[in-house]
Scaffold this motif. Structure first.
Motif, PDB file in Angstrom:
ATOM      1  N   ASP A 151      -2.798  -0.425  10.352  1.00 33.89           N
ATOM      2  CA  ASP A 151      -2.960   0.602   9.178  1.00 33.89           C
ATOM      3  C   ASP A 151      -3.462   2.042   9.626  1.00 33.89           C
ATOM      4  O   ASP A 151      -2.896   2.834   9.048  1.00 33.89           O
ATOM      5  N   GLU A 152      -4.566   2.113  10.309  1.00 31.27           N
ATOM      6  CA  GLU A 152      -4.686   3.372  10.817  1.00 31.27           C
ATOM      7  C   GLU A 152      -4.003   4.116  11.848  1.00 31.27           C
ATOM      8  O   GLU A 152      -3.529   5.386  11.784  1.00 31.27           O
ATOM      9  N   ASP A 195      -0.078  11.517   9.311  1.00 31.11           N
ATOM     10  CA  ASP A 195      -0.822  12.866   9.371  1.00 31.11           C
ATOM     11  C   ASP A 195      -0.206  13.776  10.692  1.00 31.11           C
ATOM     12  O   ASP A 195      -0.908  14.762  10.861  1.00 31.11           O
ATOM     13  N   LYS A 252       2.613   2.427   2.330  1.00 30.15           N
ATOM     14  CA  LYS A 252       2.571   3.094   3.541  1.00 30.15           C
ATOM     15  C   LYS A 252       3.978   3.061   4.255  1.00 30.15           C
ATOM     16  O   LYS A 252       4.284   3.997   5.022  1.00 30.15           O
ATOM     17  N   ASP A 280      -1.435   5.373   9.251  1.00 31.35           N
ATOM     18  CA  ASP A 280      -2.118   6.746   8.914  1.00 31.35           C
ATOM     19  C   ASP A 280      -2.082   7.991   9.796  1.00 31.35           C
ATOM     20  O   ASP A 280      -1.752   9.039   9.250  1.00 31.35           O
ATOM     21  N   GLN A 281      -2.362   7.746  11.111  1.00 28.56           N
ATOM     22  CA  GLN A 281      -2.449   8.871  11.991  1.00 28.56           C
ATOM     23  C   GLN A 281      -1.104   9.467  12.177  1.00 28.56           C
ATOM     24  O   GLN A 281      -0.728  10.647  12.170  1.00 28.56           O
ATOM     25  N   LYS A 326       0.815  -1.061  -0.057  1.00 27.38           N
ATOM     26  CA  LYS A 326       0.030   0.019   0.001  1.00 27.38           C
ATOM     27  C   LYS A 326       0.887   1.248   0.029  1.00 27.38           C
ATOM     28  O   LYS A 326       0.404   2.303  -0.010  1.00 27.38           O
TER      29      LYS A 326
END
Length: 317
Positions: free
Chosen positions: A113-114, A121, A37, A117-118, A35
């Protein structure tokens, strides 16, 4: 530039569950790489906490089979918190972010995953928080939630329903390395570091295999360690209790003198025994709490190492 992730996994006698969950962790690393990431140089770092079974042998076999696996072994069992700390300190100079998670498969790895993402961010710490406790028995749920409430009541800043499933950036870890106390309680110490933080909520599952290493006795010991390591509120409570009893004693003395002057005193041993027993019990409890703090000071001033790494899988290659 994609961040390098190290998944830090403490292991103690996990020969039954490790062969199952290791594949899940590898799959998660692979998925995150696909992905875009995280970087492909990301790794899964197992920390063998002095296991008495074949856990370390399994870790060594995994490291030989796939480059994404690596492991370190402590010289002896030093407890879950020290095992997590050893893995984080081992990884802090090799990666951009770490995610600590237990080996038993109870924590939902898809929450990673989250978490990533955090981080992307702007969050430096991402706490994994249980959204509910439906799988727990009433007793387990009551004691666990009471644990967090007691911790906050005693002045230890902890995130409610968060254990040790968290993402931490290398920037935070380098600052955290300056915390040199021997008595560690990680879930209460990371909030002290500061930096931007957030929470990710997930559902916790049943243990995949093996037996839990955290019975009620260990949970109580962990709670007491956390309170005495992060708060002096119990000592202040003792001071308040002592003042309250002193006031009651002064009132009792005044009452006794007044009764003696009025000639209304009645001799008897029951009241005396009750008072002596009460005061004696309170004193012993207070001495016990003070003794715990003195014991921790004793351990701190020795400056003994919190962990000793005896082997690394990298050295075997």
């Amino acid at each position: 530039m994609k961040p390098v992730l190290y998944i830090v996994i403490p292991c103690y006698n996990e020969e039954k569950v490790l062969p199952i969950t290791c594949e899940l962790f590898l799959e998660k690393i692979t998925t995150l790489v696909k992905k875009n990431k995280i970087d492909n140089s990301s790794r899964i770092l197992f920390v063998n906490d002095g296991s008495k079974d074949h856990t370390w042998d399994i870790i060594c076999e995994l490291a030989e089979k796939d480059e994404h696996y690596m492991g370190i072994s402590q010289s002896r069992n030093r407890g879950h918190q020290n095992a997590v700390l050893a893995g984080l300190m081992e990884a802090k100079d090799k990666c951009d972010i770490t995610i600590s998670i237990d080996c038993d498969g109870q924590d939902d790895i898809n929450a990673m995953d989250e978490m990533v993402d955090q981080y992307l961010d702007g969050s430096e710490i991402v706490y994994g928080v249980r959204s509910k406790r439906d799988t727990d028995t009433f007793f387990k749920r009551f004691t666990a939630e009471g644990f967090y409430k007691l911790m906050n009541l005693m002045g230890a800043e902890v995130v409610f329903n968060h254990a040790d499933y968290r993402l931490v950036s290398s920037r935070v870890l380098k600052e955290f390395a300056n915390f040199e106390e021997v008595n560690i309680f990680l879930r209460g110490m990371f909030p002290l570091v500061g930096f931007k933080s957030t929470s990710v909520y997930y559902e916790r599952h049943e243990r995949i295999a093996g037996e839990s290493h955290y019975p009620l006795s260990k949970m109580l010991a962990l709670a007491f360690d956390g309170i005495t390591s992060l708060s002096i509120k119990p000592i202040r409570m003792i001071t308040g209790l002592g003042g309250f009893i002193a006031i009651l004693s002064f009132i009792g003395v005044v009452w006794s003198v007044v009764m003696a002057i009025l000639g209304k005193t009645v001799t008897g041993w029951a009241s005396m025994v009750c008072i002596i027993s009460f005061i004696g019990g309170v004193q012993l409890i207070c001495l016990g709490v003070l003794g715990e703090y003195i014991g921790k000071i004793y351990m701190e001033v020795k400056h003994r190492p919190r962990y000793i790494i005896s082997e690394r899988t990298e050295e075997k290659k």
